[in-house]
Motif scaffolding. Sequence first.
Motif, PDB file in Angstrom:
ATOM      1  N   ARG A 132     -44.540  50.510   6.321  1.00 14.75           N
ATOM      2  CA  ARG A 132     -45.126  51.837   5.605  1.00 14.75           C
ATOM      3  C   ARG A 132     -44.293  52.121   4.547  1.00 14.75           C
ATOM      4  O   ARG A 132     -44.527  52.403   3.367  1.00 14.75           O
ATOM      5  N   ARG A 133     -42.838  52.094   4.776  1.00 10.00           N
ATOM      6  CA  ARG A 133     -41.681  52.343   3.849  1.00 10.00           C
ATOM      7  C   ARG A 133     -41.974  51.308   2.539  1.00 10.00           C
ATOM      8  O   ARG A 133     -42.031  52.037   1.440  1.00 10.00           O
ATOM      9  N   ARG A 188     -56.604  54.041   7.674  1.00  5.87           N
ATOM     10  CA  ARG A 188     -55.976  54.460   8.904  1.00  5.87           C
ATOM     11  C   ARG A 188     -56.391  54.229  10.240  1.00  5.87           C
ATOM     12  O   ARG A 188     -57.696  53.857  10.211  1.00  5.87           O
ATOM     13  N   ASP A 208     -45.272  52.106   0.541  1.00  5.98           N
ATOM     14  CA  ASP A 208     -45.096  53.375  -0.208  1.00  5.98           C
ATOM     15  C   ASP A 208     -43.956  53.061  -1.505  1.00  5.98           C
ATOM     16  O   ASP A 208     -44.241  53.732  -2.689  1.00  5.98           O
ATOM     17  N   PRO A 232     -40.688  46.108  11.687  1.00  7.75           N
ATOM     18  CA  PRO A 232     -41.565  46.850  12.283  1.00  7.75           C
ATOM     19  C   PRO A 232     -42.497  47.654  11.480  1.00  7.75           C
ATOM     20  O   PRO A 232     -42.352  47.653  10.232  1.00  7.75           O
ATOM     21  N   PRO A 233     -43.590  48.266  12.114  1.00  5.70           N
ATOM     22  CA  PRO A 233     -44.427  48.916  11.097  1.00  5.70           C
ATOM     23  C   PRO A 233     -43.871  49.955  10.263  1.00  5.70           C
ATOM     24  O   PRO A 233     -44.376  50.182   9.267  1.00  5.70           O
ATOM     25  N   ARG A 234     -43.052  50.908  10.865  1.00  6.48           N
ATOM     26  CA  ARG A 234     -42.464  51.635  10.063  1.00  6.48           C
ATOM     27  C   ARG A 234     -41.828  51.131   8.645  1.00  6.48           C
ATOM     28  O   ARG A 234     -41.991  51.866   7.520  1.00  6.48           O
ATOM     29  N   THR A 235     -40.959  50.251   8.803  1.00  5.97           N
ATOM     30  CA  THR A 235     -40.482  49.521   7.645  1.00  5.97           C
ATOM     31  C   THR A 235     -41.816  49.417   6.756  1.00  5.97           C
ATOM     32  O   THR A 235     -41.399  49.336   5.358  1.00  5.97           O
TER      33      THR A 235
END
Length: 311
Positions: free
Chosen positions: A31-32, A48, A35, A26-29
């Motif tokens: 991004r993590r 962005r 980082d 997923p997009p959240r993973t």
Amino acid sequence: MLRLLSLLQTGRQWPAAELASAMEVPPRTLRRDIDHLRGLGYPVESTRGPGGNYRLVAGAALPPLMLEHDEAIATVLGLRLAAAGGTGIDLTAESADRAAAKLRRVLPAALRRRTDEMLASVEFGGGEQPRVAPDVLNVLAAAIAARRCLEFEYTAKDGPSSRRVEPMRLVQLGRRWYLYAWDLDRRDWRNFRLDRLTAPKTTEVVFEPRALPVDDVAGHLQERFHSPKSLRITLTLRVSAGEAAARLHRIDGSFEELGDQSCRYVAYVDSFEWLAVVLTLTDIDFTVEEPAEFGEYLARTGQRLLRGSAR
């Protein structure tokens, strides 16, 4: 992380949604994970918004290479070839060996065995040849890319001279490197052996590239130097390959080291006469291996010279 680095190493800009889909996260993973890569020192650039994307920026950090099996084997063999001097470039064997050792340490066990087996069965040789300094190649390549004229000193068979050229191509044939260029003083195309070229200097003069006289410069030079009509002569020289390369006034073939004080010289010439002159001038003891006709020609020539010297 390795999968993500492999995708980013392609150099393209990845839309966030497409990169997340390729990673199957997923997009959240995603991004993590991005980082986390940044925390390790990899310069991942992002924009962005709906059209946001990611890309790996070239910088001081060197990300690990993600190689397929055949790519890894080709890389290891290439490094060993460089260490043996097979590229014709004056690279240190130590640096090439060091790079190969680093790569070997990170290979999977099965692939490491395959590369070790390959290296154990391959010998890199072919005798010594004149080497080209990497900084000379760098200067010439930069001049070709910038379309700037070059000035350098060149030692040909008829002696040294100063040259001004419009550089067009760098060509490797065997273990020798050549510059193919338009000679401004002679108003014609010329090829220059890089081991005979010194003090190259890029000028401020910019030129408009001329149309090359041939499409395949490497093939043109190969045909010119080793035409099918050329004579192939094999000699045993009573000096090392390195000394032979230094003493021969012209090298028309390749050397194979036979021992500390002998080497095999395979020459491609247009006539027996020219090679006879070269061998006479070098004062190197030799034996003709083949063809027998060259030995017979030398015998006849020697007898004629002896008759001329008799009173």
